[in-house]
Design a protein around this motif. Structure first.
Motif, PDB file in Angstrom:
ATOM      1  N   THR A   1      -0.046 -11.580 -14.966  1.00  0.00           N
ATOM      2  CA  THR A   1      -1.484 -11.850 -14.915  1.00  0.00           C
ATOM      3  C   THR A   1      -2.155 -11.182 -13.726  1.00  0.00           C
ATOM      4  O   THR A   1      -3.385 -11.155 -13.654  1.00  0.00           O
ATOM      5  N   GLY A   2      -1.376 -10.691 -12.761  1.00  0.00           N
ATOM      6  CA  GLY A   2      -1.936  -9.930 -11.648  1.00  0.00           C
ATOM      7  C   GLY A   2      -2.276 -10.732 -10.414  1.00  0.00           C
ATOM      8  O   GLY A   2      -2.819 -10.179  -9.452  1.00  0.00           O
ATOM      9  N   ILE A   3      -1.915 -12.014 -10.365  1.00  0.00           N
ATOM     10  CA  ILE A   3      -2.360 -12.836  -9.239  1.00  0.00           C
ATOM     11  C   ILE A   3      -1.783 -12.352  -7.912  1.00  0.00           C
ATOM     12  O   ILE A   3      -2.480 -12.325  -6.893  1.00  0.00           O
ATOM     13  N   THR A   4      -0.515 -11.913  -7.888  1.00  0.00           N
ATOM     14  CA  THR A   4       0.076 -11.447  -6.629  1.00  0.00           C
ATOM     15  C   THR A   4      -0.537 -10.124  -6.198  1.00  0.00           C
ATOM     16  O   THR A   4      -0.807  -9.908  -5.007  1.00  0.00           O
ATOM     17  N   SER A   5      -0.795  -9.228  -7.142  1.00  0.00           N
ATOM     18  CA  SER A   5      -1.443  -7.958  -6.809  1.00  0.00           C
ATOM     19  C   SER A   5      -2.860  -8.181  -6.295  1.00  0.00           C
ATOM     20  O   SER A   5      -3.327  -7.470  -5.399  1.00  0.00           O
ATOM     21  N   ILE A   6      -3.547  -9.169  -6.860  1.00  0.00           N
ATOM     22  CA  ILE A   6      -4.915  -9.470  -6.409  1.00  0.00           C
ATOM     23  C   ILE A   6      -4.895  -9.944  -4.958  1.00  0.00           C
ATOM     24  O   ILE A   6      -5.712  -9.505  -4.135  1.00  0.00           O
ATOM     25  N   ILE A   7      -3.961 -10.836  -4.626  1.00  0.00           N
ATOM     26  CA  ILE A   7      -3.842 -11.296  -3.238  1.00  0.00           C
ATOM     27  C   ILE A   7      -3.459 -10.134  -2.328  1.00  0.00           C
ATOM     28  O   ILE A   7      -4.007  -9.978  -1.228  1.00  0.00           O
ATOM     29  N   MET A   8      -2.527  -9.295  -2.776  1.00  0.00           N
ATOM     30  CA  MET A   8      -2.163  -8.122  -1.986  1.00  0.00           C
ATOM     31  C   MET A   8      -3.361  -7.199  -1.809  1.00  0.00           C
ATOM     32  O   MET A   8      -3.524  -6.570  -0.745  1.00  0.00           O
ATOM     33  N   GLY A   9      -4.215  -7.112  -2.810  1.00  0.00           N
ATOM     34  CA  GLY A   9      -5.401  -6.257  -2.735  1.00  0.00           C
ATOM     35  C   GLY A   9      -6.407  -6.688  -1.697  1.00  0.00           C
ATOM     36  O   GLY A   9      -7.288  -5.907  -1.326  1.00  0.00           O
ATOM     37  N   THR A  10      -6.283  -7.935  -1.199  1.00  0.00           N
ATOM     38  CA  THR A  10      -7.200  -8.385  -0.152  1.00  0.00           C
ATOM     39  C   THR A  10      -6.846  -7.788   1.204  1.00  0.00           C
ATOM     40  O   THR A  10      -7.674  -7.833   2.128  1.00  0.00           O
ATOM     41  N   VAL A  11      -5.615  -7.252   1.345  1.00  0.00           N
ATOM     42  CA  VAL A  11      -5.210  -6.698   2.642  1.00  0.00           C
ATOM     43  C   VAL A  11      -4.732  -5.251   2.533  1.00  0.00           C
ATOM     44  O   VAL A  11      -4.896  -4.472   3.479  1.00  0.00           O
ATOM     45  N   ALA A  12      -4.128  -4.871   1.410  1.00  0.00           N
ATOM     46  CA  ALA A  12      -3.584  -3.520   1.255  1.00  0.00           C
ATOM     47  C   ALA A  12      -4.683  -2.524   0.885  1.00  0.00           C
ATOM     48  O   ALA A  12      -5.773  -2.901   0.453  1.00  0.00           O
ATOM     49  N   LYS A  13      -4.373  -1.255   1.049  1.00  0.00           N
ATOM     50  CA  LYS A  13      -5.318  -0.205   0.685  1.00  0.00           C
ATOM     51  C   LYS A  13      -5.358   0.012  -0.819  1.00  0.00           C
ATOM     52  O   LYS A  13      -6.431   0.087  -1.426  1.00  0.00           O
ATOM     53  N   ARG A  14      -4.182   0.119  -1.430  1.00  0.00           N
ATOM     54  CA  ARG A  14      -4.113   0.361  -2.877  1.00  0.00           C
ATOM     55  C   ARG A  14      -2.883  -0.326  -3.447  1.00  0.00           C
ATOM     56  O   ARG A  14      -1.812  -0.284  -2.857  1.00  0.00           O
ATOM     57  N   VAL A  15      -3.065  -0.990  -4.595  1.00  0.00           N
ATOM     58  CA  VAL A  15      -1.974  -1.679  -5.271  1.00  0.00           C
ATOM     59  C   VAL A  15      -1.892  -1.171  -6.706  1.00  0.00           C
ATOM     60  O   VAL A  15      -2.888  -1.183  -7.429  1.00  0.00           O
ATOM     61  N   TYR A  16      -0.714  -0.714  -7.106  1.00  0.00           N
ATOM     62  CA  TYR A  16      -0.461  -0.358  -8.496  1.00  0.00           C
ATOM     63  C   TYR A  16       0.233  -1.567  -9.140  1.00  0.00           C
ATOM     64  O   TYR A  16       1.402  -1.835  -8.872  1.00  0.00           O
ATOM     65  N   CYS A  17      -0.499  -2.288  -9.967  1.00  0.00           N
ATOM     66  CA  CYS A  17       0.023  -3.467 -10.645  1.00  0.00           C
ATOM     67  C   CYS A  17       0.516  -3.037 -12.024  1.00  0.00           C
ATOM     68  O   CYS A  17      -0.271  -2.607 -12.867  1.00  0.00           O
ATOM     69  N   THR A  18       1.817  -3.141 -12.266  1.00  0.00           N
ATOM     70  CA  THR A  18       2.394  -2.577 -13.486  1.00  0.00           C
ATOM     71  C   THR A  18       3.076  -3.645 -14.334  1.00  0.00           C
ATOM     72  O   THR A  18       3.598  -4.642 -13.826  1.00  0.00           O
ATOM     73  N   ASP A  19       3.034  -3.411 -15.617  1.00  0.00           N
ATOM     74  CA  ASP A  19       3.751  -4.236 -16.590  1.00  0.00           C
ATOM     75  C   ASP A  19       3.758  -3.452 -17.889  1.00  0.00           C
ATOM     76  O   ASP A  19       3.411  -2.264 -17.906  1.00  0.00           O
TER      77      ASP A  19
END
Length: 382
Positions: A205-223
Motif C-alpha cells: 500500500t506504500g505506507i513505509t515509502s510514504i514515511i520515508m518520503g518525508t525525509v529522503a530525497k527520492r523513493v522508488y516504491c516497487t511491487d
C-alpha cells in the motif's frame, strides 16, 4: 457504492480462504470508509493512521513525544494493574480472607465482581485497540468522504487506501505491522535517511515509502500487479502534503522478483525509464522491505533480486528488513512453528556467508527499543 446499512458491517465476516491482518481488526483509526471497489471487486477502505507529530516538526527536525512502553504502558492500557490497582486488589483480598460470604447466582455459580475500568483505561484502549466497524458510503451521499476528510488533521495523519481481507496472492493490498515498525525506525533515525535515494521491495500500500518520503530525497516504491500499484500510487497522492515540506518524492514502479530485468516496456504501466534505472543504480544507498517473508519461493526470489541489484549499485548500501514472526501449528511437526521465519533466517545466513569475490554482506540485528511514532500495537513478535 454498496447500499448497505452501517449496522450490518459492525461485525464483518470473511471467507475461510482469505487472509486478514489484525492491524485491521484492532486499528488505531477512528473511522474506516469504503470508498470503492477495485478492479477485482474487492472493497477498498480508507483508514487514518495517527502520526505523533506534525509536518512542522518534520521540517524543523524536532523530536516527538514517545509512546510509553513496557510496564508503564501496560498499566496505562489496562493490560496489567497499576500500583494503585494492585493495592486495591490486595485490600479486596484481605476482605475476602476475613470471611466475607461469596456471592452466588441462582444456579450456585460464583459471581465475580469485576474491577471498574477507569477513564484512563478506556481512553488508552480507545487509542490503541479500536475495533474496526467499517462505514459503508450510502448511495446519494457523495459528500460523506469529504466531510470525513475535513475532520482529520492533515499534518498528523497518514491516509491509506487498503483492503480488509484478501486471498494470499493479494496480501500486499493490506497494511501489516512490520510496515509500521520500519516506518517508526525511519522516523527515529530520520537524519540517517535525509536526502537519500531509496528502493522499497514489496511496497504494498506504500505506507513505509510514504514515511520515508518525508525525509529522503527520492523513493522508488516497487511491487507487482497493476491493481496494487494503482492503489499505492493513490496513497502517495493522498499523502503528498506530508512529503512536500522536505521536498521528498515517491515513484511507484513495477519490480517482479521472478523476472531478471526491470520492466522497461513504455506501453506497460509503472515501467522504468532508462534514466530512472540509471538514477537508482548510481545513487541508491538504502533498500528496505517490510513483511514480505511469508512464502519460501518468494523469499528466495527476493534475495536473488537483492543480490542482483546490490551487485550493480555504484556504491555500497544498507538494507533494512522488517517482519513479524507468525507462529502456526503444523501437522508435519505436531507443534507450533514459524517455518517462513526460519527459512528467512537461513537464507539471510547464506547471503552473509556468500563468498564470490564480488560483494560482501554483513548482518546486524536492530534492537526494538527505539521510540514509537505511529499508533499501533508493537508486539514482541516484530
Amino acid at each position: 457504492m454498496v447500499d448497505l446499512a452501517e449496522e450490518e458491517m459492525d461485525n464483518p465476516t470473511f471467507r475461510s480462504d482469505t487472509v486478514l491482518s489484525d492491524v485491521h481488526l484492532h486499528c488505531p483509526s477512528k473511522r474506516h470508509l469504503m470508498v470503492r471497489l477495485n478492479a477485482v471487486g474487492q472493497p477498498v477502505f480508507l483508514s487514518y493512521f495517527k502520526l505523533l507529530w506534525s509536518t512542522e516538526d518534520l521540517a524543523s527536525g524536532k523530536h516527538v513525544r514517545e509512546i510509553t512502553t513496557g510496564r508503564e504502558h501496560q498499566c496505562r492500557s489496562g493490560d496489567e494493574p497499576c500500583d494503585k490497582d494492585r493495592s486495591n486488589i490486595k485490600k479486596e483480598g484481605e476482605l475476602n480472607s476475613e470471611g466475607v460470604e461469596a456471592l452466588l447466582d441462582d444456579d450456585g455459580d460464583l459471581e465475580v465482581t469485576r474491577r471498574p475500568r477507569s477513564a484512563s483505561d478506556l481512553e488508552a484502549e480507545d487509542l490503541l485497540r479500536d475495533i474496526v466497524c467499517p462505514v459503508i458510503l450510502m448511495k446519494g451521499k457523495e459528500d460523506a468522504f469529504e466531510d470525513e476528510e475535513q475532520e482529520c488533521t492533515c499534518s498528523d495523519v497518514v491516509k491509506i487506501e487498503h483492503t480488509m481481507a484478501t486471498p494470499l496472492e493479494d496480501v500486499g493490498k493490506q497494511v501489516w505491522r512490520a510496515a509500521f515498525l520500519l516506518a517508526d525506525y525511519i522516523l527515529f533515525k530520520r537524519d540517517t535517511f535525509r536526502s537519500c535515494s531509496v528502493l522499497e521491495l514489496g511496497g504494498g500500500t506504500g505506507i513505509t515509502s510514504i514515511i520515508m518520503g518525508t525525509v529522503a530525497k527520492r523513493v522508488y516504491c516497487t511491487d507487482v500487479g497493476e491493481d496494487l500499484l494503482a492503489m499505492c500510487e493513490q496513497n502517495v497522492a493522498l499523502n503528498k502534503h506530508l512529503m512536500e515540506p522536505g521536498g521528498g518524492e515517491v515513484k511507484v514502479k513495477e519490480l517482479d522478483w521472478l523476472k531478471d530485468e526491470f520492466c522497461t516496456d513504455p506501453e506497460a504501466p509503472y515501467s522504468w525509464s532508462d534514466e530512472e534505472i540509471a538514477d537508482l543504480l548510481d545513487h541508491c544507498s538504502v533498500i528496505m522491505a517490510a513483511d514480505v517473508f511469508y512464502d519460501d519461493d518468494l523469499t528466495d526470489a527476493l534475495f536473488r533480486t537483492l543480490y542482483k541489484i546490490t551487485h550493480n549499485l555504484r556504491s555500497s548500501c544498507t538494507v533494512y528488513l522488517a517482519l513479524e514472526k507468525r507462529l502456526n501449528f503444523t501437522l508435519r511437526h505436531m507443534d507450533v512453528t514459524c517455518e517462513a521465519y526460519s527459512h528467512f533466517r537461513n537464507t539471510l545466513r547464506d547471503l552473509e556467508n556468500l563468498q564470490d569475490g564480488k560483494i560482501k554482506y554483513t548482518v546486524e540485528p536492530i534492537k526494538l527499543d527505539f521510540c514509537q511514532f505511529l499508533v499501533y500495537e508493537r508486539i514482541e513478535q516484530l
